[in-house]
Design a protein around this motif. Structure first.
Motif, mmCIF file in Angstrom:
data_model
loop_
_atom_site.group_PDB
_atom_site.id
_atom_site.type_symbol
_atom_site.label_atom_id
_atom_site.label_comp_id
_atom_site.label_asym_id
_atom_site.label_seq_id
_atom_site.Cartn_x
_atom_site.Cartn_y
_atom_site.Cartn_z
ATOM 1 N N GLY A 44 0.719 32.270 40.029
ATOM 2 C CA GLY A 44 0.194 33.585 40.310
ATOM 3 C C GLY A 44 -0.415 34.190 39.087
ATOM 4 N N GLY A 45 0.042 33.822 37.903
ATOM 5 C CA GLY A 45 -0.436 34.462 36.703
ATOM 6 C C GLY A 45 -1.721 33.909 36.228
ATOM 7 N N LEU A 46 -2.761 34.082 36.992
ATOM 8 C CA LEU A 46 -4.077 33.698 36.516
ATOM 9 C C LEU A 46 -4.293 34.341 35.173
ATOM 10 N N ALA A 47 -3.544 35.384 34.922
ATOM 11 C CA ALA A 47 -3.732 36.128 33.709
ATOM 12 C C ALA A 47 -3.483 35.315 32.505
ATOM 13 N N ALA A 48 -4.200 34.516 32.159
ATOM 14 C CA ALA A 48 -4.074 33.659 31.024
ATOM 15 C C ALA A 48 -4.068 34.502 29.822
ATOM 16 N N THR A 49 -3.564 34.309 28.801
ATOM 17 C CA THR A 49 -3.942 35.154 27.740
ATOM 18 C C THR A 49 -4.199 34.399 26.515
ATOM 19 N N GLY A 50 -4.822 35.092 25.653
ATOM 20 C CA GLY A 50 -5.089 34.464 24.456
ATOM 21 C C GLY A 50 -4.379 35.171 23.388
ATOM 22 N N LEU A 51 -3.396 34.576 22.854
ATOM 23 C CA LEU A 51 -2.703 35.212 21.778
ATOM 24 C C LEU A 51 -2.450 34.210 20.714
ATOM 25 N N LEU A 52 -2.571 34.566 19.501
ATOM 26 C CA LEU A 52 -2.417 33.556 18.469
ATOM 27 C C LEU A 52 -0.973 33.255 18.221
ATOM 28 N N ALA A 53 -0.774 32.160 17.715
ATOM 29 C CA ALA A 53 0.505 31.615 17.537
ATOM 30 C C ALA A 53 1.348 32.370 16.598
ATOM 31 N N ARG B 167 -5.643 27.849 28.502
ATOM 32 C CA ARG B 167 -5.211 26.487 28.229
ATOM 33 C C ARG B 167 -3.843 26.543 27.560
ATOM 34 N N PRO B 168 -3.056 25.490 27.688
ATOM 35 C CA PRO B 168 -1.730 25.500 27.059
ATOM 36 C C PRO B 168 -1.850 25.714 25.550
ATOM 37 N N GLY B 169 -0.981 26.579 25.020
ATOM 38 C CA GLY B 169 -1.044 26.922 23.612
ATOM 39 C C GLY B 169 -1.950 28.090 23.307
ATOM 40 N N HIS B 170 -2.648 28.612 24.319
ATOM 41 C CA HIS B 170 -3.571 29.734 24.137
ATOM 42 C C HIS B 170 -3.191 30.917 25.028
ATOM 43 N N SER B 171 -1.970 30.988 25.467
ATOM 44 C CA SER B 171 -1.588 32.019 26.440
ATOM 45 C C SER B 171 -0.647 33.064 25.855
ATOM 46 N N GLU B 172 -0.930 34.321 26.108
ATOM 47 C CA GLU B 172 -0.016 35.396 25.723
ATOM 48 C C GLU B 172 1.332 35.232 26.419
ATOM 49 N N ARG C 291 6.678 42.216 12.934
ATOM 50 C CA ARG C 291 5.376 42.769 13.276
ATOM 51 C C ARG C 291 4.289 41.699 13.366
ATOM 52 N N ASP C 292 4.355 40.696 12.517
ATOM 53 C CA ASP C 292 3.327 39.655 12.554
ATOM 54 C C ASP C 292 3.303 38.948 13.904
ATOM 55 N N ASN C 293 4.462 38.604 14.415
ATOM 56 C CA ASN C 293 4.521 37.956 15.729
ATOM 57 C C ASN C 293 4.184 38.931 16.839
ATOM 58 N N LEU C 294 4.622 40.169 16.694
ATOM 59 C CA LEU C 294 4.370 41.180 17.711
ATOM 60 C C LEU C 294 2.879 41.421 17.900
ATOM 61 N N LEU C 295 2.124 41.397 16.808
ATOM 62 C CA LEU C 295 0.707 41.761 16.864
ATOM 63 C C LEU C 295 -0.229 40.574 16.672
ATOM 64 N N VAL C 296 0.316 39.375 16.737
ATOM 65 C CA VAL C 296 -0.520 38.213 16.526
ATOM 66 C C VAL C 296 -1.571 38.117 17.636
ATOM 67 N N VAL C 297 -2.778 37.730 17.265
ATOM 68 C CA VAL C 297 -3.889 37.654 18.207
ATOM 69 C C VAL C 297 -4.225 36.198 18.491
ATOM 70 N N VAL C 298 -4.279 35.859 19.770
ATOM 71 C CA VAL C 298 -4.650 34.499 20.163
ATOM 72 C C VAL C 298 -5.801 34.583 21.152
ATOM 73 N N THR C 299 -6.744 33.729 20.985
ATOM 74 C CA THR C 299 -7.900 33.692 21.882
ATOM 75 C C THR C 299 -8.127 32.265 22.335
ATOM 76 N N ASP D 248 -10.149 30.365 21.157
ATOM 77 C CA ASP D 248 -10.427 29.575 19.956
ATOM 78 C C ASP D 248 -9.292 29.613 18.936
ATOM 79 N N ARG D 249 -8.249 30.379 19.215
ATOM 80 C CA ARG D 249 -7.146 30.518 18.253
ATOM 81 C C ARG D 249 -5.834 30.200 18.961
ATOM 82 N N PRO D 250 -5.376 28.968 18.864
ATOM 83 C CA PRO D 250 -4.154 28.577 19.576
ATOM 84 C C PRO D 250 -2.901 29.041 18.869
ATOM 85 N N LEU D 251 -1.811 28.982 19.581
ATOM 86 C CA LEU D 251 -0.510 29.240 18.998
ATOM 87 C C LEU D 251 -0.205 28.176 17.952
#
Length: 254
Positions: A16-25, A147-152, A58-66, A68-71
């Motif tokens: 159901g979670g099409l909501a993929a997200t991009g969050l950095l690792a 993609r795996p490794g790129h999801s919030e 804070r670094d993990n809390l606000l990390v940005v993943v897209t 192009d930026r995997p975990l």
């Protein structure tokens, strides 16, 4: 090709979670404080008292993943996951705590919300993404699923929501429901932002997902709401350019 391996129950729920997200690792923080079971009264947090994650992680809390930026590592898993009122859904402890406050406030105003997707492991996200590739093709899958490794969702900070009617389940019309409008206006008070806002597909790579919110903590979510930032990366870029406005004790974003 051989027969497809059956999806796990959690993977089926995650579809159901099409909501993929991009969050950095998120990188594990050596001085990150363990999650505590107690909760500050909601009014104290709103008054500006920092949460544990805001103070210690804070670094993990606000990390940005897209896209192009995997975990890093790609199979990262939080060590403070707890069940969200249902063993089928998990979130980081503080996120679950704050989401409880959000749900309580919504219900007080006549809005009934439900969780439809929470934390997803790297393996679950792989199964989810592969399902949508098989079902809709890679191009369509990439517009709605990470993609795996790129999801919030893999960070334990993201959650997909719906109302109790289910008439706009994982549909953009959720943003036009009473619950969707309330969420867009009030989520920041509890530390949540909409990761994929309307009109930002060229920036995020994902279609508008009013049901997908990500926890960044009440301080940053409040700042973003007041200052009109739609995307976390834009807020962090602006913050980096104005160190004089940074609150005492807040680490410089990476």
């Amino acid at each position: 090709m051989g027969p497809m391996a059956p999806l796990t129950r959690r993977a089926v729920l995650a579809l159901g979670g099409l909501a993929a997200t991009g969050l950095l690792a998120p990188h594990a923080s050596a001085d990150a404080a363990p999650a505590t079971g107690g909760r500050l009264p909601r009014q104290v947090r709103r008054a500006g008292s920092p949460t544990d994650l805001e103070r210690h992680d804070r670094d993990n809390l606000l990390v940005v993943v897209t896209k192009d930026r995997p975990l890093d590592p790609v199979d990262y898993a939080p060590d403070d996951l707890v069940d969200w009122r249902d063993p089928d859904y998990q979130l980081r402890a503080e996120v679950a705590d704050q989401l409880s406050d959000l749900f309580d406030a919504a219900q007080e105003e006549g809005h009934r919300l439900r969780v439809i997707s929470g934390y997803r492991s790297h393996e679950t996200q792989r199964e989810t993404y592969d399902y949508w590739v098989r079902t809709t093709g890679r191009k369509a899958a990439d517009a709605t699923s990470a993609r795996p490794g790129h999801s919030e969702h893999q960070t334990g900070l993201a959650v997909d929501l719906d109302n109790d009617k289910g008439t706009c389940y994982l549909d953009q019309c959720f943003g036009d429901t009473a619950e969707g409008r309330w969420l867009a206006e009030e989520a920041h008070r509890f530390g949540f932002v909409i990761s994929y806002p309307e009109g930002q597909r060229e920036r995020t790579g994902y279609t508008y997902e009013p049901w997908h919110v990500r926890y960044v903590g009440p301080t940053v979510a409040g700042d973003m709401h007041r200052e009109g930032f739609l995307l976390l990366e834009d807020y962090l870029a602006a913050e980096a350019l104005r160190p004089a406005l940074r609150r005492p004790g807040r680490a410089r974003p990476v």
